[in-house]
Motif scaffolding. Sequence first.
Motif, short mmCIF file in Angstrom:
data_model
loop_
_atom_site.label_atom_id
_atom_site.label_comp_id
_atom_site.label_asym_id
_atom_site.label_seq_id
_atom_site.Cartn_x
_atom_site.Cartn_y
_atom_site.Cartn_z
N VAL A 2 0.86 -1.18 0.00
CA VAL A 2 0.00 0.00 0.00
C VAL A 2 0.89 1.23 0.00
O VAL A 2 1.87 1.30 0.76
CB VAL A 2 -0.94 0.02 1.21
CG1 VAL A 2 -1.72 1.32 1.27
CG2 VAL A 2 -1.90 -1.16 1.15
N ALA A 24 -4.50 6.70 -0.96
CA ALA A 24 -3.97 5.36 -0.78
C ALA A 24 -4.21 4.52 -2.02
O ALA A 24 -5.26 4.61 -2.65
CB ALA A 24 -4.63 4.69 0.43
N ILE A 28 -5.60 -3.10 -1.48
CA ILE A 28 -6.50 -2.69 -0.41
C ILE A 28 -7.83 -3.41 -0.51
O ILE A 28 -8.48 -3.36 -1.56
CB ILE A 28 -6.73 -1.16 -0.46
CG1 ILE A 28 -5.42 -0.42 -0.27
CG2 ILE A 28 -7.75 -0.74 0.60
CD1 ILE A 28 -5.50 1.06 -0.56
N VAL A 97 -5.33 -0.39 7.30
CA VAL A 97 -5.85 -1.03 6.10
C VAL A 97 -6.04 -2.53 6.31
O VAL A 97 -5.22 -3.17 6.97
CB VAL A 97 -4.87 -0.81 4.93
CG1 VAL A 97 -5.33 -1.54 3.69
CG2 VAL A 97 -4.71 0.68 4.64
N LEU A 99 -5.84 -5.62 4.00
CA LEU A 99 -5.32 -5.93 2.67
C LEU A 99 -6.16 -7.03 2.01
O LEU A 99 -6.91 -7.74 2.68
CB LEU A 99 -3.88 -6.40 2.79
CG LEU A 99 -2.89 -5.41 3.42
CD1 LEU A 99 -1.55 -6.09 3.66
CD2 LEU A 99 -2.73 -4.19 2.54
N TYR A 107 0.03 1.92 7.55
CA TYR A 107 0.94 2.52 6.58
C TYR A 107 1.08 4.03 6.82
O TYR A 107 0.15 4.68 7.33
CB TYR A 107 0.43 2.28 5.15
CG TYR A 107 0.45 0.83 4.79
CD1 TYR A 107 -0.65 0.02 5.04
CD2 TYR A 107 1.58 0.25 4.20
CE1 TYR A 107 -0.63 -1.32 4.73
CE2 TYR A 107 1.60 -1.10 3.89
CZ TYR A 107 0.50 -1.88 4.16
OH TYR A 107 0.52 -3.21 3.85
#
Length: 118
Positions: A2, A24, A28, A97, A99, A107
């Motif tokens: 990310v 971003a 994701i 986040v 993933l 991040y």
Amino acid sequence: QVQLVESGGGLVQPGGSLRLSCTASGSIFSINAMGWYRQASGKERGWVATITSGASYADSVKGRFTISRDNAKNTVYLQMNSLKPEDTAVYYCNAAVTLLGYRDDNYWGQGTQVTVSS
């Protein structure tokens, strides 16, 4: 996996305004929270604001800064009004986040300089 890319920093006079953006991208599944932190020269990084379903702010910026989010663009904004010299810092975007594959991670962006000076 990310990447967070910030923009919008710069030099502004006291009492002025700036808007920071952070987008971003990457693997994701969902973004659970986004926020802003700042680090002035010689000081530790400190929390500024976070947005999830609602927004929360550090006392030092409450009433002057507004955090908002565009979920469709995976972007968070920080509208900064009535800026003071003590707001001078490098501002960092942060994202919590989930993933693809359903692992959670955190991040940081690379930072953008905000300088408030006459």
